[in-house]
Design an enzyme around this catalytic site. Structure first.
Site, PDB file in Angstrom:
ATOM      1  N   ARG A 138       0.863  -1.188   0.000  1.00  0.00           N
ATOM      2  CA  ARG A 138       0.000   0.000   0.000  1.00  0.00           C
ATOM      3  C   ARG A 138       0.892   1.228   0.000  1.00  0.00           C
ATOM      4  NH1 ARG A 138      -5.133   1.876   3.584  1.00  0.00           N
ATOM      5  NH2 ARG A 138      -6.054   0.435   2.096  1.00  0.00           N
ATOM      6  N   HIS A 156      -7.366   0.729  -6.329  1.00  0.00           N
ATOM      7  CA  HIS A 156      -7.574  -0.029  -5.081  1.00  0.00           C
ATOM      8  C   HIS A 156      -8.330  -1.327  -5.427  1.00  0.00           C
ATOM      9  CE1 HIS A 156      -7.810  -0.902  -0.946  1.00  0.00           C
ATOM     10  NE2 HIS A 156      -8.713  -0.032  -0.537  1.00  0.00           N
ATOM     11  N   GLN A 212     -10.375  -3.727  -2.948  1.00  0.00           N
ATOM     12  CA  GLN A 212     -11.620  -3.163  -2.423  1.00  0.00           C
ATOM     13  C   GLN A 212     -12.792  -3.499  -3.349  1.00  0.00           C
ATOM     14  OE1 GLN A 212     -12.211  -1.067   0.516  1.00  0.00           O
ATOM     15  NE2 GLN A 212     -14.316  -1.590  -0.062  1.00  0.00           N
ATOM     16  N   ASP A 267     -16.973   7.938  -1.361  1.00  0.00           N
ATOM     17  CA  ASP A 267     -15.660   7.782  -0.716  1.00  0.00           C
ATOM     18  C   ASP A 267     -15.283   9.143  -0.133  1.00  0.00           C
ATOM     19  OD1 ASP A 267     -13.109   6.902  -0.004  1.00  0.00           O
ATOM     20  OD2 ASP A 267     -12.274   7.134  -2.026  1.00  0.00           O
ATOM     21  N   CYS A 269     -16.248   2.522   0.909  1.00  0.00           N
ATOM     22  CA  CYS A 269     -15.095   1.654   1.216  1.00  0.00           C
ATOM     23  C   CYS A 269     -14.648   1.821   2.663  1.00  0.00           C
ATOM     24  CB  CYS A 269     -13.960   1.939   0.254  1.00  0.00           C
ATOM     25  SG  CYS A 269     -13.462   3.670   0.221  1.00  0.00           S
ATOM     26  N   ARG A 274     -13.929  -7.596   2.778  1.00  0.00           N
ATOM     27  CA  ARG A 274     -12.522  -7.359   2.416  1.00  0.00           C
ATOM     28  C   ARG A 274     -11.696  -8.585   2.759  1.00  0.00           C
ATOM     29  NH1 ARG A 274     -10.272  -2.580   2.152  1.00  0.00           N
ATOM     30  NH2 ARG A 274      -8.821  -3.729   0.854  1.00  0.00           N
TER      31      ARG A 274
HETATM   32  N1   CP Z   1     -11.185   0.561   2.710  1.00  0.00           N
HETATM   33  C1   CP Z   1      -9.904   0.497   3.106  1.00  0.00           C
HETATM   34  O1   CP Z   1      -8.990   0.222   2.309  1.00  0.00           O
HETATM   35  O2   CP Z   1      -9.716   0.734   4.427  1.00  0.00           O
HETATM   36  P1   CP Z   1      -8.319   0.849   5.193  1.00  0.00           P
HETATM   37  O3   CP Z   1      -7.696   2.151   4.759  1.00  0.00           O
HETATM   38  O4   CP Z   1      -8.689   0.822   6.642  1.00  0.00           O
HETATM   39  O5   CP Z   1      -7.461  -0.313   4.801  1.00  0.00           O
HETATM   40  N1  NVA Z   2      -9.667   7.229  -1.597  1.00  0.00           N
HETATM   41  C1  NVA Z   2      -9.346   6.799  -0.263  1.00  0.00           C
HETATM   42  C2  NVA Z   2      -9.625   5.346  -0.078  1.00  0.00           C
HETATM   43  C3  NVA Z   2      -9.404   4.824   1.301  1.00  0.00           C
HETATM   44  C4  NVA Z   2      -9.664   3.360   1.431  1.00  0.00           C
HETATM   45  C5  NVA Z   2      -7.896   7.105   0.030  1.00  0.00           C
HETATM   46  O1  NVA Z   2      -7.038   6.840  -0.836  1.00  0.00           O
HETATM   47  O2  NVA Z   2      -7.599   7.628   1.104  1.00  0.00           O
END
Ligand code: CP
Ligand code: NVA
Length: 339
Positions: A106, A133, A136, A229, A270, A322
């Site tokens: 990540r 992502h 997700q 989101d 998400c 997830r």
């Molecule tokens: N939705 C999601 O990716 O959540 P986190 O940032 O908690 O992993």
């Molecule tokens: N768009 C958001 C998604 C979080 C799961 C971010 O990148 O922070």
């Protein structure tokens, strides 16, 4: 279907059949877990989780999913590893590839997760970059399949910053699965032109449609799924908030918007979501901008508390999924012996 050795960097690399296969494998693993049927197909395997950004769901999903499969995990957080500071991504990839059977990443750059996949020699999973992502979307689509029984022809409407990782990945996923994707946002927050064109090509094969709307009320009409989101994503500077609130406050998912959707519509997010005053950021935004933008004065930003707490909201089932879907990705990429 054999996905052994495959990385998951973006859903663009997966066929509709492969995506459906992973969703169905997740469904099976979820049922097995609920029934207490063990599925430790990956005894003796090890994966590493590389996080340059924070996470609750993705990290826990990779950890619990791995442990359920008998696979061990090592977590390397935003600080504490050498990557990016004293060691290049390319070198890190070769080091980790020698010790681990798979790598989750990540971070910020899609090119980093691509480099890990190119140089590590093991499957790499994109646990979120600025651009995509993909894990997700598998959870989101498992949830939709559970609620409606199918994916094809679902009318899927996304509110908010549609050129972020979520908007991009949901548009790709919908195009792949023959769904009707609509982004509802000001024009400058629609996905980039090249990605839209790429998805339009995919849609020709699958019967999907893509549309783009600026009117928040019209946008919801007849939708089966309303999705939103955060307005400011991880890694964006704090000073973007004012600009984004100005652009998106009219796109807050409220009961009025849900009322325009179809009678059986569900609400998805998400997560994490800003829907009240019980987070530091929610409090700060309310204090700073609540005067000028009354609909954010209670810390409700992209969605109101009423919507996220309503019977139409499936956000916590989505969050649980997830884990089941990430487990399917790990299993299918590391073994072909689990039938
Ligand atoms: N939705 C999601 O990716 O959540 P986190 O940032 O908690 O992993
Ligand atoms: N768009 C958001 C998604 C979080 C799961 C971010 O990148 O922070």
């Amino acid at each position: 279907m054999n996905l052994k050795g495959r990385s998951l960097l973006t859903l663009l690399d997966y066929s509709p059949d492969e995506i459906q296969y992973l969703i169905n494998l997740a469904k099976r693993l979820k049922e097995e877990k609920k029934q207490g049927i063990p599925h430790r197909y990956l005894e003796g395997k090890n994966i590493v989780l590389l996080f340059q950004k924070d996470s609750t769901r993705t990290r826990c999903a990779f950890e619990v999913g791995s442990y359920d499969l008998g696979c061990q995990v090592t977590y390397l957080g935003p600080t504490g590893s050498q990557m990016g500071k004293k060691e290049s991504v390319k070198d890190t990839a070769r080091v980790l590839g020698g010790m681990f059977d798979g790598i989750e990443f990540r971070g910020y750059l899609q090119s980093d997760v691509e480099a890990l996949a190119e140089f590590s020699g093991v499957p790499v999973y994109n646990g979120l970059t600025d651009q995509y992502h993909p894990t997700q979307i598998l959870a989101d689509f498992l949830t939709i399949q559970e609620k409606f029984g199918y994916l094809k022809d679902i009318k899927f409407t996304y509110y908010g910053d549609a050129r972020n990782n979520m908007g991009n990945s949901l548009m790709i996923g919908c195009a792949k699965m023959g769904m009707h994707f609509k982004a509802v946002a000001p024009k400058n927050l629609w996905p980039r032109k090249e990605l839209i064109e790429q998805c339009q090509e995919i849609a020709k094969q699958t019967g999907a449609t893509l549309s783009f709307e600026t009117d928040p009320i019209k946008g919801a009409k007849d939708s089966d799924v309303i999705y939103t989101d955060v307005w400011v994503s991880m890694g964006e500077p704090k000073d973007v908030w004012l600009k984004r609130i100005r652009e998106l406050h009219a796109y807050q998912v409220s009961p009025e918007i849900m009322n325009e959707a179809s009678k059986n519509a569900i609400f998805m997010h998400c997560l994490p979501a800003f829907h009240g005053l019980d987070t530091e950021v929610g409090q700060q935004i309310a204090l700073e901008f609540g005067q000028d933008y009354p609909n954010v004065k209670h810390g409700e930003l992209e969605v109101t508390d009423k919507v996220i707490e309503s019977n139409q909201s499936v956000v916590f089932e989505e969050a649980e999924n997830r884990m089941h879907t990430i487990k399917a990705v790990i299993l299918a990429s590391l073994s072909d012996d689990y039938e």
